[in-house]
Design a protein around this motif. Structure first.
Motif, PDB file in Angstrom:
ATOM      1  N   ASN A  84      -0.131  -0.170 -10.733  1.00  0.00           N
ATOM      2  CA  ASN A  84      -0.786  -0.145  -9.418  1.00  0.00           C
ATOM      3  C   ASN A  84      -1.351  -1.497  -9.002  1.00  0.00           C
ATOM      4  O   ASN A  84      -2.087  -1.590  -8.039  1.00  0.00           O
ATOM      5  CB  ASN A  84      -1.906   0.903  -9.414  1.00  0.00           C
ATOM      6  N   ASP A  85      -1.000  -2.544  -9.726  1.00  0.00           N
ATOM      7  CA  ASP A  85      -1.474  -3.894  -9.390  1.00  0.00           C
ATOM      8  C   ASP A  85      -0.272  -4.726  -8.935  1.00  0.00           C
ATOM      9  O   ASP A  85       0.688  -4.899  -9.693  1.00  0.00           O
ATOM     10  CB  ASP A  85      -2.148  -4.536 -10.606  1.00  0.00           C
ATOM     11  N   TYR A  86      -0.338  -5.224  -7.710  1.00  0.00           N
ATOM     12  CA  TYR A  86       0.792  -5.948  -7.126  1.00  0.00           C
ATOM     13  C   TYR A  86       0.419  -7.388  -6.814  1.00  0.00           C
ATOM     14  O   TYR A  86      -0.688  -7.671  -6.350  1.00  0.00           O
ATOM     15  CB  TYR A  86       1.255  -5.264  -5.833  1.00  0.00           C
ATOM     16  N   LYS A 103       8.850   4.422  -5.034  1.00  0.00           N
ATOM     17  CA  LYS A 103       8.284   4.179  -6.360  1.00  0.00           C
ATOM     18  C   LYS A 103       8.190   5.522  -7.066  1.00  0.00           C
ATOM     19  O   LYS A 103       7.618   6.470  -6.526  1.00  0.00           O
ATOM     20  CB  LYS A 103       6.888   3.551  -6.219  1.00  0.00           C
ATOM     21  N   TRP A 111       0.850  -1.189   0.000  1.00  0.00           N
ATOM     22  CA  TRP A 111       0.000   0.000   0.000  1.00  0.00           C
ATOM     23  C   TRP A 111       0.888   1.242   0.000  1.00  0.00           C
ATOM     24  O   TRP A 111       2.082   1.172   0.282  1.00  0.00           O
ATOM     25  CB  TRP A 111      -0.946  -0.010   1.208  1.00  0.00           C
ATOM     26  N   ASN A 127       3.872   4.989 -10.184  1.00  0.00           N
ATOM     27  CA  ASN A 127       2.934   4.659  -9.120  1.00  0.00           C
ATOM     28  C   ASN A 127       1.494   4.654  -9.618  1.00  0.00           C
ATOM     29  O   ASN A 127       0.648   3.907  -9.127  1.00  0.00           O
ATOM     30  CB  ASN A 127       3.097   5.673  -7.979  1.00  0.00           C
ATOM     31  N   TYR A 128       1.218   5.480 -10.616  1.00  0.00           N
ATOM     32  CA  TYR A 128      -0.135   5.551 -11.182  1.00  0.00           C
ATOM     33  C   TYR A 128      -0.381   4.420 -12.170  1.00  0.00           C
ATOM     34  O   TYR A 128      -1.421   3.762 -12.135  1.00  0.00           O
ATOM     35  CB  TYR A 128      -0.334   6.905 -11.869  1.00  0.00           C
ATOM     36  N   GLY A 187      -1.544  -3.125 -14.050  1.00  0.00           N
ATOM     37  CA  GLY A 187      -2.486  -2.148 -13.510  1.00  0.00           C
ATOM     38  C   GLY A 187      -3.076  -1.343 -14.652  1.00  0.00           C
ATOM     39  O   GLY A 187      -3.467  -1.885 -15.689  1.00  0.00           O
ATOM     40  N   ALA A 209       5.094  -5.275  -8.685  1.00  0.00           N
ATOM     41  CA  ALA A 209       4.152  -4.638  -9.608  1.00  0.00           C
ATOM     42  C   ALA A 209       4.058  -5.467 -10.883  1.00  0.00           C
ATOM     43  O   ALA A 209       5.053  -5.680 -11.572  1.00  0.00           O
ATOM     44  CB  ALA A 209       4.599  -3.216  -9.929  1.00  0.00           C
TER      45      ALA A 209
END
Length: 786
Positions: free
Chosen positions: A263-265, A254, A73, A259-260, A273, A270
């Protein structure tokens, strides 16, 4: 020579007006669609990447092991800021960011509930260098009483932007002075919707801050020195929280733009996303442009008989193949130039509604030299690609054969033109299936049981005198029959404000880390929100005063806590011990596309900040709102009545996916339209080239239906082949798409049947007009020359 090429090209395009119009319109729409998509793609790729120092700005992330693997997060405890400043020399400056809202801003007789603001540290404006209209970024957020406004918000409050030094009263107790005015923040910035920024020191002054390492609730941004060794910095961040607290959290950096997009981890890494959707739409843009180019190729080669003698004469008088290729490419480039200019006009006309659709202000950078350079390159490349196959095909004719009239186009079973048509419609089929699957996935999530009753329910943030007069407000709403029940919670039921993995209970494995959502409530939360009890009861502080230290859990929490009989079980949260009095069915607090997180609703001992009001269904909504406003004007007179319907808040969870669905639908529609435009042109040419054959058949007794069937049969076969090719590709792509959703629909056979019927129906309707027109023509006219 080049001038002569374009002169002849213009004459040829003018001579065949119908086919030229189809080519120009198809290519223009394809180019316009590709440009619109790429504008959106560019805004996504540049999101948070347009700050002057964006390559040096990082967001601080957090990672901790949980029962489902590493959990990632991007929020941190507030005291981490000071530790970073003191311990990590490679960090030049840093700033926390915490949303601020709900304050009452007063200027003269104007009162505004402040929304979309943030508490930040003094270096914030220096790190991000947001465009300033007035003020000094180095001093604008130094004093606790400073406030920075956007120019639009300054106009809303003061009616002017010349307001440096003017005061705003906050909640009737505090006074802030305007220290700077921000110009318009770019729409591809995470701060685009912010209206104001206030110093972190003011947050501390009004006791909104804390030093709790266990409260990971703010964003932390750092700017590193240009010569900093990033690997060394990452190593320092990894253990910084562990060194200063009892937490096992690891931190990392990051880059703010990444970061935008990423965004899927999974397993702490990563894996994609938003970047996945960007890639998909880039492919869609390429597909649409490819289909438009295929139209040009097909229609150009379809007219080969008309150009055959021209090629033969040119070769006899000395023209070589390269000059003929240049001639035909000049025609395609000229057509591409006309189409490109038309596409530019289309983009200008559609840019405003398209921006509204994607939820981001987009613009064409017409003052940028590189834009025009790219646009010219785009036109030339499109023209060269679209004209490449026709140019080589037409320039390869043998002059002896064509001048003797022996040039005949044989009906080959497999020809380049048929391959292009199949390719074109295979792409269209893939687009149709993708649109249907995306739409079905959205509907599937929207129809999912939310686990609570959203109807006739509003919530209000407890500002001003609401907390002080809460019992009076509750009694008024209930005694006057405005509401059937009222309950207070930590946050709106559609938002997660707190998460925790530190709960403990008897029988729990101390090494097992489980993440919970944490909510809190006072009386009647189950009744007010329409939650569904599986066992136990609702909170009732009048009958059971100890309910302030009780809790209600959802079924996922009961399952993961491995409690056979949860009622009466106690668990520990920090220094507090709660007793479970009820178990409810799972309800959706976060994404409706994900599985529900184990959730604990703690009693009134935990802080509450949101008032939920269930209206009396016997009252009209407008009447209930009007009477509720009267109550709040009486008990909270200094604040405007500001409320939100819960069903509207829940609907916002689907905004991003709905935009994706609308975009996919629009571009799938354009793909089909462009494909049909080319099909219409091919059908028209086929009917024209077989006029004498149709005349002979009619003289021999052929019916209109049989002639129409003959002309349509070939296209139906080609579209059927397109379906067979497109179906497995679409299934693979869409199966991969929906696999990212924990709660997902299935791709069933009905979608493929609908797509096949739709594709064939579109083909028949497109081709039949030309076929019927040719079949109904008088055979005398077509056979007169014979």
């Amino acid at each position: 020579m080049i001038k002569n090429y374009f002169k002849i090209a213009f004459r040829n395009l003018k001579k065949n007006k119908g086919f030229t119009a189809i080519n120009i319109v198809g290519l223009a729409i394809g180019m316009a669609a590709a440009m619109l998509i790429m504008l959106w793609v560019s805004s996504q790729l540049n999101f948070d990447n347009t700050y002057p120092k964006s390559d040096l700005i990082y967001s601080v992330g957090s990672m901790e092991q949980s029962d489902k693997g590493p959990d990632v997060w991007f929020s941190t405890p507030k005291p981490l800021y000071e530790v970073v400043k003191n311990d990590i020399s490679e960090v030049k400056q840093s700033s926390r960011f915490n949303n601020a809202g709900g304050f009452l801003f007063t200027y003269d007789d104007k009162k505004i509930i402040a929304k979309k603001g943030a508490f930040v540290d003094s270096a914030f404006l220096q790190i991000f260098e947001l465009p300033l209209l007035k003020g000094n970024p180095k001093t604008a957020l130094v004093e606790p009483t400073d406030i920075v406004l956007t120019k639009d918000y300054a106009m809303t409050i003061f009616g002017s932007t010349d307001v440096i030094g003017k005061s705003i009263k906050v909640d009737s107790t505090e006074v802030l002075k305007v220290s700077a005015i921000l110009d318009e923040i770019p729409s591809n910035s995470r701060f685009a919707e912010m209206n104001f920024f206030v110093p972190w020191t003011w947050m501390e002054k009004i006791n909104f801050s804390d030093k709790n390492w266990g409260n990971s609730s703010v964003n932390l941004f750092v700017e590193v020195y240009p010569d900093a060794n990033l690997d060394a910095v990452q190593n320092k961040f990894k253990t910084i929280t562990q060194k200063h607290s009892d937490l096992k959290t690891e931190n990392f950096l990051k880059q703010i733009g990444d970061n935008y997009l990423y965004n899927d981890y999974k397993n702490g890494i990563a894996v994609g996303g938003r970047i996945d959707m960007v890639k998909i739409f880039m492919i869609i843009a390429g597909f649409i442009l490819l289909i438009a180019c295929i139209n040009f190729m097909n229609l150009s080669t379809a007219q080969s008989e008309r150009r055959a003698k021209e090629v033969g004469i040119r070769k006899v008088v000395g023209a070589n193949k390269s000059s003929l290729i240049s001639q035909f490419l000049s025609e395609s480039i000229l057509l591409s130039i006309i189409s490109g200019l038309l596409a530019l006009v289309i983009v200008f006309l559609l840019l405003s509604p398209y921006s509204d659709l994607v939820g981001r202000k987009l613009s064409l950078p017409i003052s940028n030299f590189y834009f025009w350079l790219s646009f010219i390159g785009f036109i030339l490349l499109t023209g060269l690609f679209a004209g490449s196959y026709p140019a080589f095909f037409l320039s390869s004719f043998q002059p002896i054969k064509v001048l003797k009239g022996k040039f005949v186009q044989f009906q080959q079973k497999i020809s380049p033109r048929k391959i292009l048509v199949v390719t074109q419609f295979a792409i269209a089929v893939i687009m149709i299936i993708s649109t249907l699957v995306i739409r079905k996935q959205i509907d599937h999530a929207q129809n999912r049981d939310a686990g609570f009753n959203k109807e006739n329910l509003i919530y209000i943030s407890e500002s001003g005198d609401i907390k002080k007069n809460i019992e009076l407000i509750k009694n008024e709403l209930l005694s006057r029959g405005i509401a059937t029940s009222v309950s207070r919670t930590m946050s709106p039921m559609t938002e997660r404000w707190s998460g925790w993995n530190g709960f403990s209970w008897e029988g729990k494995d101390p090494n097992n880390i489980i993440n919970f959502n944490r909510q809190s409530a006072d009386d009647k939360v189950v009744e007010t929100l329409g939650l569904r009890l599986i066992s136990g009861r609702d909170f009732d502080l009048k009958k059971y005063p100890t309910d302030s230290m009780s809790a209600i859990i959802n079924e996922s929490a009961a399952k993961i806590m491995n409690l056979e009989n949860p009622l009466g079980t106690q668990f520990v949260d920090g220094d507090d011990k709660y007793t479970i009095i009820g178990v409810i069915k799972d309800f959706i607090q976060e994404s409706p596309f994900r599985t529900v997180t184990p959730t604990v609703i703690e009693g009134a001992n935990m802080w509450v900040n949101t008032l939920n009001i269930k209206f009396n269904p016997k009252l009209a909504t407008q009447d209930a709102l009007s009477k509720t406003e009267q109550v709040f004007k009486e008990y909270n007179p200094n604040y405007p009545f500001d409320y939100q319907f819960l069903d509207e808040a829940y609907a916002k969870k689907f905004e991003e996916t709905q935009k994706t669905g609308k975009l996919a639908t629009i571009f799938a529609g354009l793909t089909i339209f462009i494909s049909c435009l080319g099909l219409f042109g091919l059908a028209a040419y086929m009917a024209e080239s077989r006029t004498k054959e149709i005349g002979v058949r009619k003289v021999l007794g052929a019916s209109i239906f049989s002639v129409t069937k003959m002309l349509s049969k070939e296209f139906i076969v080609l579209i059927s082949i397109s379906c067979l090719i497109g179906f497995p590709i679409a299934y693979w792509a869409m199966n991969k798409y929906i696999s990212d959703f924990s709660y997902r629909s299935e791709i069933n056979w009905e979608i493929f049947v609908i797509t096949a019927v739709l594709a064939l129906l579109i083909t028949v309707l497109t081709v039949s007009y030309q076929s019927i027109k040719a079949a109904m023509a008088n055979p005398v006219d077509s056979l007169r020359e014979e």
